[in-house]
Design a protein around this motif. Sequence first.
Motif, short mmCIF file in Angstrom:
data_model
loop_
_atom_site.label_atom_id
_atom_site.label_comp_id
_atom_site.label_asym_id
_atom_site.label_seq_id
_atom_site.Cartn_x
_atom_site.Cartn_y
_atom_site.Cartn_z
N GLU A 185 42.19 42.01 38.42
CA GLU A 185 41.34 41.37 39.42
C GLU A 185 39.89 41.61 39.01
N PHE A 186 39.07 40.57 39.09
CA PHE A 186 37.65 40.76 38.82
C PHE A 186 36.85 40.22 40.00
N THR A 187 35.68 40.80 40.22
CA THR A 187 34.87 40.47 41.39
C THR A 187 33.51 39.94 40.94
N VAL B 244 31.96 44.11 38.04
CA VAL B 244 32.82 42.93 38.07
C VAL B 244 34.26 43.36 37.79
N VAL B 245 34.42 44.34 36.90
CA VAL B 245 35.74 44.92 36.63
C VAL B 245 35.72 46.41 36.97
N GLU B 246 36.82 46.88 37.54
CA GLU B 246 36.98 48.29 37.89
C GLU B 246 38.40 48.70 37.51
N GLN B 247 38.55 49.94 37.14
CA GLN B 247 39.88 50.40 36.74
C GLN B 247 40.89 50.26 37.88
N VAL B 248 40.48 50.47 39.11
CA VAL B 248 41.41 50.40 40.25
C VAL B 248 41.96 48.99 40.46
N ARG B 249 41.34 47.98 39.86
CA ARG B 249 41.79 46.59 40.00
C ARG B 249 42.60 46.11 38.79
#
Length: 162
Positions: free
Chosen positions: A84-86, A66-71
């Motif tokens: 940004e979270f997915t 849901v969270v990534e460092q690139v976002r």
Amino acid sequence: MVGPGPGAAPLENANPLIYRRSGERPVTAQEEDDELPDAIDDREIFDLIRSINDPEHPLTLEELNVVEQVRVKVNDAESTVSVEFTPTIPHCSMATLIGLSIKVKLIRSLPDRFKLDVHITPGTHASEHAVNKQLADKERVAAALENSHLLEVVNQCLSARS
């Protein structure tokens, strides 16, 4: 047993993909030196939010991707943080709660000088515009946090699992 208890609604995403956690960030000599300024960077923000618990699963937001460092984008000089979270599925009813949990974690962890922007990754949620509008509205966020039940749920998402 994973999932809801008796009489509870079924999970929206009963079998989510689980991702490997990234390693801990090594601390550099510059970061340990109290004489040098220590700017807040993308990885530091990611480290703050990666271990937030998902409201439906006994997993972290990082483990569900849901969270990534690139976002995560930080501009320390301009005091801005953008995350940004997915959500795991396009109709996730927990998207607002997840965004609120990320926002609360950052509010509690960062100096007041930072302007926070927490939003859904474009094109990944059916109600992306409405959720983003709620998360961007300071008054609505403050009102949500005055609701004791909602605050309890957010605090559960932010608490360390044993």
